[in-house]
Design an enzyme around this catalytic site. Sequence first.
Site, PDB file in Angstrom:
ATOM      1  N   ASP A   1      23.599  31.081 -52.234  1.00 31.31           N
ATOM      2  CA  ASP A   1      23.577  32.045 -53.621  1.00 31.31           C
ATOM      3  C   ASP A   1      24.052  33.579 -52.917  1.00 31.31           C
ATOM      4  OD1 ASP A   1      22.828  30.125 -55.155  1.00 31.31           O
ATOM      5  OD2 ASP A   1      20.831  30.132 -54.089  1.00 31.31           O
TER       6      ASP A   1
ATOM      7  N   HIS B   1      16.754  27.911 -56.448  1.00 25.88           N
ATOM      8  CA  HIS B   1      18.140  27.641 -56.156  1.00 25.88           C
ATOM      9  C   HIS B   1      18.547  26.586 -57.136  1.00 25.88           C
ATOM     10  CE1 HIS B   1      21.866  26.718 -54.562  1.00 25.88           C
ATOM     11  NE2 HIS B   1      21.650  25.399 -54.417  1.00 25.88           N
TER      12      HIS B   1
HETATM   13  N1  LIG Z   1      21.094  24.057 -51.146  1.00 28.24           N
HETATM   14  C1  LIG Z   1      22.203  24.317 -51.508  1.00 28.24           C
HETATM   15  O1  LIG Z   1      22.581  25.273 -51.504  1.00 28.24           O
HETATM   16  C2  LIG Z   1      23.192  23.014 -51.668  1.00 28.24           C
HETATM   17  C3  LIG Z   1      22.952  21.746 -51.725  1.00 28.24           C
HETATM   18  N2  LIG Z   1      23.681  20.721 -51.916  1.00 28.24           N
HETATM   19  C4  LIG Z   1      22.858  19.297 -51.815  1.00 28.24           C
HETATM   20  O2  LIG Z   1      23.040  18.648 -50.707  1.00 28.24           O
HETATM   21  C5  LIG Z   1      22.800  17.104 -50.931  1.00 28.24           C
HETATM   22  C6  LIG Z   1      24.145  16.606 -50.144  1.00 28.24           C
HETATM   23  O3  LIG Z   1      25.324  17.087 -50.827  1.00 28.24           O
HETATM   24  P1  LIG Z   1      26.689  16.229 -50.105  1.00 28.24           P
HETATM   25  O4  LIG Z   1      26.794  16.451 -48.552  1.00 28.24           O
HETATM   26  O5  LIG Z   1      27.826  16.866 -50.707  1.00 28.24           O
HETATM   27  O6  LIG Z   1      26.363  14.765 -50.508  1.00 28.24           O
HETATM   28  P2  LIG Z   1      27.154  13.436 -50.053  1.00 28.24           P
HETATM   29  O7  LIG Z   1      26.866  12.183 -50.600  1.00 28.24           O
HETATM   30  O8  LIG Z   1      28.377  13.798 -49.305  1.00 28.24           O
HETATM   31  O9  LIG Z   1      26.320  13.255 -48.425  1.00 28.24           O
HETATM   32  C7  LIG Z   1      25.246  12.770 -48.312  1.00 28.24           C
HETATM   33  C8  LIG Z   1      24.819  12.080 -47.251  1.00 28.24           C
HETATM   34  O10 LIG Z   1      23.480  11.734 -47.094  1.00 28.24           O
HETATM   35  C9  LIG Z   1      23.445  10.504 -46.642  1.00 28.24           C
HETATM   36  N3  LIG Z   1      22.187   9.872 -46.699  1.00 28.24           N
HETATM   37  C10 LIG Z   1      21.500   9.394 -47.834  1.00 28.24           C
HETATM   38  N4  LIG Z   1      20.362   8.988 -47.865  1.00 28.24           N
HETATM   39  C11 LIG Z   1      20.049   9.326 -46.550  1.00 28.24           C
HETATM   40  C12 LIG Z   1      18.705   9.026 -45.583  1.00 28.24           C
HETATM   41  N5  LIG Z   1      17.724   8.428 -46.394  1.00 28.24           N
HETATM   42  N6  LIG Z   1      18.703   9.313 -44.228  1.00 28.24           N
HETATM   43  C13 LIG Z   1      19.934   9.865 -43.864  1.00 28.24           C
HETATM   44  N7  LIG Z   1      21.091  10.111 -44.499  1.00 28.24           N
HETATM   45  C14 LIG Z   1      21.053   9.660 -45.762  1.00 28.24           C
HETATM   46  C15 LIG Z   1      24.551   9.787 -46.995  1.00 28.24           C
HETATM   47  O11 LIG Z   1      24.959   8.566 -46.333  1.00 28.24           O
HETATM   48  C16 LIG Z   1      25.518  10.865 -47.012  1.00 28.24           C
HETATM   49  O12 LIG Z   1      26.137  10.673 -45.739  1.00 28.24           O
HETATM   50  C17 LIG Z   1      23.042  16.940 -52.324  1.00 28.24           C
HETATM   51  O13 LIG Z   1      21.742  16.871 -52.819  1.00 28.24           O
HETATM   52  C18 LIG Z   1      23.567  18.258 -52.840  1.00 28.24           C
HETATM   53  O14 LIG Z   1      23.165  18.647 -54.278  1.00 28.24           O
HETATM   54  C19 LIG Z   1      24.795  20.829 -52.029  1.00 28.24           C
HETATM   55  C20 LIG Z   1      25.397  22.365 -52.101  1.00 28.24           C
HETATM   56  C21 LIG Z   1      24.751  23.275 -51.741  1.00 28.24           C
HETATM   57  O1  LIG Z   2      25.629  22.956 -57.669  1.00 25.17           O
HETATM   58  C1  LIG Z   2      25.267  21.751 -56.863  1.00 25.17           C
HETATM   59  O2  LIG Z   2      24.620  20.972 -57.323  1.00 25.17           O
HETATM   60  C2  LIG Z   2      25.311  22.072 -55.322  1.00 25.17           C
HETATM   61  C3  LIG Z   2      24.465  23.521 -55.219  1.00 25.17           C
HETATM   62  O3  LIG Z   2      23.255  23.537 -54.833  1.00 25.17           O
HETATM   63  C4  LIG Z   2      25.464  24.678 -55.224  1.00 25.17           C
HETATM   64  O4  LIG Z   2      26.666  24.389 -55.103  1.00 25.17           O
HETATM   65  O5  LIG Z   2      24.925  25.488 -55.178  1.00 25.17           O
END
Ligand SMILES: NC(=O)C1=CN([C@@H]2O[C@H](COP(=O)(O)OP(=O)(O)OC[C@H]3O[C@@H](n4cnc5c(N)ncnc54)[C@H](O)[C@@H]3O)[C@@H](O)[C@H]2O)C=CC1
Ligand SMILES: O=C([O-])CC(=O)C(=O)O
Length: 343
Positions: free
Chosen positions: A174, A201
């Site tokens: 953010d 967030h």
């Molecule tokens: N805090 C923030 O600012 C942000 C948070 N996110 C969040 O991060 C998360 C991941 O996003 P991406 O990497 O794009 O998703 P993705 O689907 O590409 O990757 C997620 C990974 O988690 C793994 N996974 C699922 N269950 C699991 C478990 N029990 N143990 C270990 N690994 C497991 C999957 O196999 C996959 O490789 C989402 O919930 C997304 O909303 C995304 C962007 C920003």
């Molecule tokens: O928007 C989403 O779902 C992933 C996230 O948290 C971000 O990009 O800030």
Amino acid sequence: MFAARRAFSGALQTRAFSASARDLSKVTVLGAAGGIGQPLSLLLKLNPRVTDLALYDIRMAPGVAADVSHINTKSKVTGYDPTPSGLAAALNGAEVVLIPAGVPRKPGMTRDDLFNTNASIVRDLAKAAAASAPDANILVISNPVNSTVPIVAEVFKKAGVYNPKRLFGVTTLDVVRASRFVSEIKGSDPADENIVVVGGHSGVTIVPLFSQSSHPDLVGNADLLKRVQFGGDEVVQAKDGAGSATLSMAMAGARFAESLLKAAQGEKGVIEPTFVDSPLYKDQGIEFFASQVELGPNGAEKILPVGKIDAAEQTLLDACLSDLKKNIAKGVAFVAENPGKDL
Ligand SMILES: NC(=O)C1=CN([C@@H]2O[C@H](COP(=O)(O)OP(=O)(O)OC[C@H]3O[C@@H](n4cnc5c(N)ncnc54)[C@H](O)[C@@H]3O)[C@@H](O)[C@H]2O)C=CC1
Ligand SMILES: O=C([O-])CC(=O)C(=O)O
């Protein structure tokens, strides 16, 4: 090139220093094969403060580890099998555990729509962390952060190992976005734009405080406010069903991990925004809140107050607190009602 280096003011700049033997740091990524997990693992491999990089996922972690391990930096990289013993070994002795495991949004979804899937993933990983890395700094990336952080807290409390100073919701993206968007308006270098963002967030819980920046004139800029609060949606829409922010998030996660390691190794004055167990609004029943936090060897050393804000920002903060309270309560209730299996 130079602007990019300064913007990633952590890992790249510190490449000039090498970790001493006393500063061995194992960093574990849970969800390492995902959209965030892979570039995050890459950036951690480039960080000389990380001496042991442990990668875990329910699929392909050994493959990602084999790939990343060819990068010619000194750290050891290990990929673990998706078994309880693999997870325990990945966590054992970790100083920092980053959790990007879970599903991302598709267009039309809110972060809260991810709760049903991600709550149990985070709960179970938190149980494993409480058992195998009870003293680690836990960095929660999986959404909805406003609820997944309280889930981890509840699991650690039940296990009798909760240390509020070592649990962090990663909200770094953010402030990364806010500084970039402001720089686009002002024609400035984002590295010079320090925009404080507080709250949580998601959507209206993300509250940028432009009155505290060098551009108080931006307080009433509705377009900018919308971009900061809904920047994640921009990426979700542009990726059109293939996920949400991954590359910018990896950079933000690597920056936060770097800050924690720097502070753990004795650097003073390391301040990052993060969603933590916070005294700031506990009198209103809000246990967690994102604000500027000074990091140190014990994790969150000092939670900085929100400070003086504009009347318009106070209105945003009121809306934030009302949403945040519900998001936190949802996470707490989930663990009470769905304790899950014993490990
Ligand atoms: N805090 C923030 O600012 C942000 C948070 N996110 C969040 O991060 C998360 C991941 O996003 P991406 O990497 O794009 O998703 P993705 O689907 O590409 O990757 C997620 C990974 O988690 C793994 N996974 C699922 N269950 C699991 C478990 N029990 N143990 C270990 N690994 C497991 C999957 O196999 C996959 O490789 C989402 O919930 C997304 O909303 C995304 C962007 C920003
Ligand atoms: O928007 C989403 O779902 C992933 C996230 O948290 C971000 O990009 O800030």
